[in-house]
Scaffold this motif. Structure first.
Motif, PDB file in Angstrom:
ATOM      1  N   GLU A 177       3.324  -6.274  13.919  1.00 14.49           N
ATOM      2  CA  GLU A 177       3.981  -5.067  14.374  1.00 14.49           C
ATOM      3  C   GLU A 177       3.415  -4.664  16.053  1.00 14.49           C
ATOM      4  O   GLU A 177       2.229  -4.827  16.133  1.00 14.49           O
ATOM      5  N   GLY A 178       4.087  -5.189  17.057  1.00  7.17           N
ATOM      6  CA  GLY A 178       3.411  -4.991  18.049  1.00  7.17           C
ATOM      7  C   GLY A 178       2.350  -6.438  18.942  1.00  7.17           C
ATOM      8  O   GLY A 178       2.891  -7.216  17.713  1.00  7.17           O
ATOM      9  N   ASP A 179       1.770  -5.981  18.558  1.00  6.11           N
ATOM     10  CA  ASP A 179       0.395  -6.540  19.793  1.00  6.11           C
ATOM     11  C   ASP A 179      -0.725  -7.051  17.570  1.00  6.11           C
ATOM     12  O   ASP A 179      -1.306  -7.874  18.158  1.00  6.11           O
ATOM     13  N   LEU A 180      -0.374  -6.219  16.820  1.00  7.63           N
ATOM     14  CA  LEU A 180      -1.330  -6.317  15.956  1.00  7.63           C
ATOM     15  C   LEU A 180      -0.613  -7.244  14.669  1.00  7.63           C
ATOM     16  O   LEU A 180       0.864  -6.999  14.781  1.00  7.63           O
ATOM     17  N   LEU A 181      -1.388  -8.058  13.967  1.00  3.33           N
ATOM     18  CA  LEU A 181      -1.588  -8.847  13.624  1.00  3.33           C
ATOM     19  C   LEU A 181      -1.913  -7.611  12.125  1.00  3.33           C
ATOM     20  O   LEU A 181      -3.409  -7.908  11.958  1.00  3.33           O
ATOM     21  N   HIS A 182      -1.680  -7.195  11.169  1.00  4.66           N
ATOM     22  CA  HIS A 182      -1.855  -6.755   9.915  1.00  4.66           C
ATOM     23  C   HIS A 182      -2.384  -7.901   8.331  1.00  4.66           C
ATOM     24  O   HIS A 182      -0.923  -8.322   8.338  1.00  4.66           O
ATOM     25  N   PHE A 183      -3.173  -8.025   7.415  1.00  3.59           N
ATOM     26  CA  PHE A 183      -2.859  -8.523   6.852  1.00  3.59           C
ATOM     27  C   PHE A 183      -3.676  -7.930   5.390  1.00  3.59           C
ATOM     28  O   PHE A 183      -4.323  -6.377   5.857  1.00  3.59           O
ATOM     29  N   ARG A 184      -3.798  -8.152   4.910  1.00  2.18           N
ATOM     30  CA  ARG A 184      -4.034  -7.949   2.955  1.00  2.18           C
ATOM     31  C   ARG A 184      -4.236  -8.931   2.416  1.00  2.18           C
ATOM     32  O   ARG A 184      -3.225 -10.194   1.926  1.00  2.18           O
ATOM     33  N   SER A 185      -5.179  -8.529   1.286  1.00  2.00           N
ATOM     34  CA  SER A 185      -6.287 -10.385   0.852  1.00  2.00           C
ATOM     35  C   SER A 185      -6.128  -9.221  -0.301  1.00  2.00           C
ATOM     36  O   SER A 185      -7.039  -8.548  -0.663  1.00  2.00           O
ATOM     37  N   GLU A 186      -6.229 -10.315  -1.768  1.00  2.00           N
ATOM     38  CA  GLU A 186      -6.456  -8.982  -2.995  1.00  2.00           C
ATOM     39  C   GLU A 186      -6.769 -10.770  -4.172  1.00  2.00           C
ATOM     40  O   GLU A 186      -5.535 -11.580  -4.038  1.00  2.00           O
ATOM     41  N   ALA A 187      -7.607 -10.949  -4.316  1.00  2.00           N
ATOM     42  CA  ALA A 187      -7.443 -11.942  -6.142  1.00  2.00           C
ATOM     43  C   ALA A 187      -7.818 -11.092  -7.096  1.00  2.00           C
ATOM     44  O   ALA A 187      -9.145 -10.122  -6.863  1.00  2.00           O
ATOM     45  N   ARG A 188      -7.608 -10.864  -8.092  1.00  2.00           N
ATOM     46  CA  ARG A 188      -8.195 -10.864  -9.575  1.00  2.00           C
ATOM     47  C   ARG A 188      -8.107 -12.289 -10.444  1.00  2.00           C
ATOM     48  O   ARG A 188      -6.768 -12.872 -10.210  1.00  2.00           O
ATOM     49  N   LEU A 189      -8.915 -11.636 -11.338  1.00  2.00           N
ATOM     50  CA  LEU A 189      -8.537 -12.860 -12.354  1.00  2.00           C
ATOM     51  C   LEU A 189      -8.596 -12.621 -14.052  1.00  2.00           C
ATOM     52  O   LEU A 189      -8.754 -11.079 -14.148  1.00  2.00           O
ATOM     53  N   PRO A 190      -7.661 -12.988 -14.767  1.00  2.00           N
ATOM     54  CA  PRO A 190      -7.300 -12.719 -16.195  1.00  2.00           C
ATOM     55  C   PRO A 190      -9.291 -11.795 -16.838  1.00  2.00           C
ATOM     56  O   PRO A 190      -9.873 -12.573 -16.388  1.00  2.00           O
ATOM     57  N   LEU A 191      -9.049 -10.647 -17.492  1.00  2.00           N
ATOM     58  CA  LEU A 191      -9.957  -9.765 -17.812  1.00  2.00           C
ATOM     59  C   LEU A 191     -11.338  -9.697 -16.876  1.00  2.00           C
ATOM     60  O   LEU A 191     -12.364  -8.641 -17.850  1.00  2.00           O
ATOM     61  N   ILE A 192     -11.707 -10.672 -15.588  1.00  2.00           N
ATOM     62  CA  ILE A 192     -12.546 -10.157 -14.877  1.00  2.00           C
ATOM     63  C   ILE A 192     -12.219  -8.935 -14.394  1.00  2.00           C
ATOM     64  O   ILE A 192     -13.616  -7.759 -13.491  1.00  2.00           O
ATOM     65  N   GLY A 193     -10.899  -8.940 -13.444  1.00  2.00           N
ATOM     66  CA  GLY A 193     -10.672  -7.897 -12.322  1.00  2.00           C
ATOM     67  C   GLY A 193     -10.231  -8.258 -11.137  1.00  2.00           C
ATOM     68  O   GLY A 193     -10.571  -9.665 -10.684  1.00  2.00           O
ATOM     69  N   VAL A 194     -10.760  -7.590  -9.810  1.00  2.00           N
ATOM     70  CA  VAL A 194     -11.067  -7.761  -8.725  1.00  2.00           C
ATOM     71  C   VAL A 194     -12.309  -8.448  -8.333  1.00  2.00           C
ATOM     72  O   VAL A 194     -13.056  -8.052  -8.795  1.00  2.00           O
ATOM     73  N   ILE A 195     -11.816  -9.724  -7.304  1.00  2.00           N
ATOM     74  CA  ILE A 195     -12.759 -10.594  -7.376  1.00  2.00           C
ATOM     75  C   ILE A 195     -12.901  -9.904  -5.595  1.00  2.00           C
ATOM     76  O   ILE A 195     -14.438  -9.665  -5.526  1.00  2.00           O
ATOM     77  N   ALA A 196     -12.125  -9.969  -5.328  1.00  2.00           N
ATOM     78  CA  ALA A 196     -12.262  -9.863  -3.734  1.00  2.00           C
ATOM     79  C   ALA A 196     -11.026  -8.860  -3.180  1.00  2.00           C
ATOM     80  O   ALA A 196      -9.940  -9.216  -3.552  1.00  2.00           O
ATOM     81  N   SER A 197     -11.223  -8.018  -2.622  1.00  2.00           N
ATOM     82  CA  SER A 197      -9.917  -7.099  -1.214  1.00  2.00           C
ATOM     83  C   SER A 197     -10.339  -6.678  -0.251  1.00  2.00           C
ATOM     84  O   SER A 197     -11.099  -5.941  -0.357  1.00  2.00           O
ATOM     85  N   TYR A 198      -9.813  -6.816   0.535  1.00  2.00           N
ATOM     86  CA  TYR A 198      -9.671  -6.723   2.179  1.00  2.00           C
ATOM     87  C   TYR A 198      -8.357  -6.517   2.512  1.00  2.00           C
ATOM     88  O   TYR A 198      -7.698  -7.479   2.213  1.00  2.00           O
ATOM     89  N   HIS A 199      -8.046  -5.720   3.125  1.00  2.00           N
ATOM     90  CA  HIS A 199      -7.328  -5.165   4.012  1.00  2.00           C
ATOM     91  C   HIS A 199      -7.674  -4.803   5.680  1.00  2.00           C
ATOM     92  O   HIS A 199      -8.393  -4.318   5.857  1.00  2.00           O
ATOM     93  N   GLY A 200      -6.629  -5.494   6.717  1.00  2.00           N
ATOM     94  CA  GLY A 200      -6.793  -4.337   8.019  1.00  2.00           C
ATOM     95  C   GLY A 200      -5.992  -5.145   9.138  1.00  2.00           C
ATOM     96  O   GLY A 200      -4.501  -5.830   8.949  1.00  2.00           O
ATOM     97  N   HIS A 201      -6.541  -5.446  10.728  1.00  2.00           N
ATOM     98  CA  HIS A 201      -5.889  -5.753  11.449  1.00  2.00           C
ATOM     99  C   HIS A 201      -6.657  -6.357  12.649  1.00  2.00           C
ATOM    100  O   HIS A 201      -7.604  -6.615  12.311  1.00  2.00           O
ATOM    101  N   PHE A 202      -6.038  -7.625  12.807  1.00  2.00           N
ATOM    102  CA  PHE A 202      -6.523  -8.169  14.162  1.00  2.00           C
ATOM    103  C   PHE A 202      -5.961  -7.515  15.588  1.00  2.00           C
ATOM    104  O   PHE A 202      -4.133  -7.434  15.281  1.00  2.00           O
TER     105      PHE A 202
END
Length: 206
Positions: A177-202
């Motif tokens: 978006e313009g000069d911004l790079l928006h990112f979203r990362s999330e990883a989850r495992l069955p039965l364990i749930g979300v391990i890592a989740s983050y979002h933002g921009h550079f």
């Protein structure tokens, strides 16, 4: 030691323009094909300009931005996050990325407000592998319109292939978006749930 180019000043949410940056033009506009260009082929050209500029950077450089993290969903998820080196606390704040990019390998050092996360990316045919601690994740890079989406194909943990029923569900995408790079990362495992989740921009240099 050579000074690492610092491309941008910090951009908080709501600021969409780069106010200053310092870098040599060779970093922002390299003549050779980057790792992402090699993996994606012609589909790379359809990505948003900020996404393309980011994945054409070469050498050592530094970017700044903003990030919001979530904490892992369970005790086992926190143990996994510890092993992988991903954020283990919820929070938001400035984000810095030190990128070392070569033709077929890249090292990303992400400095979250309370955690430093290092991963190594390697070209593997038409896919890109990301190495996080004892895990190797293989991704197919796909352009969906102008968005970059990374589809997880396989996982190896301590060199052992992960069975399909244990495969994590991963969201990894980038939008320009313009000069911004928006990112979203999330990883989850069955039965364990979300391990890592983050979002933002550079903020990405022109």
């Amino acid at each position: 030691m050579d000074r690492i180019p610092d491309y941008t000043v910090l951009a908080r949410p709501g600021r969409s323009r780069v106010s200053q940056w310092q870098a040599s033009a060779s970093h922002a506009h390299p003549s050779r094909r980057s790792m992402y260009q090699r993996a994606m082929g012609d589909s790379f050209d359809g990505l948003a300009p900020a996404v393309k500029r980011f994945h054409q950077l070469s050498g050592s450089c530094a970017l700044r931005g903003w990030v919001e993290t979530q904490k892992p969903a369970s005790f086992l998820a926190r143990l996994m996050a510890r092993a992988l080196g991903t954020p283990r606390e919820a929070g938001k704040g400035p984000l810095r990325l030190k990128l070392d990019a070569a033709a077929v390998t890249e090292t990303w050092t992400r400095r979250f407000p309370r955690k430093t996360m290092v991963s190594r990316l390697e070209l593997n045919g038409a896919e890109v592998d990301e190495v996080l601690g004892p895990a190797r994740l293989s991704f197919a890079l796909v352009s969906e319109g102008t968005k970059l989406v990374m589809h997880l194909r396989k996982v190896r943990l301590f060199g052992i292939s992960c069975p399909s029923w244990l495969m994590p569900s991963v969201v990894a995408e980038e939008i320009g978006e313009g000069d911004l790079l928006h990112f979203r990362s999330e990883a989850r495992l069955p039965l364990i749930g979300v391990i890592a989740s983050y979002h933002g921009h550079f903020v990405i240099p022109r």
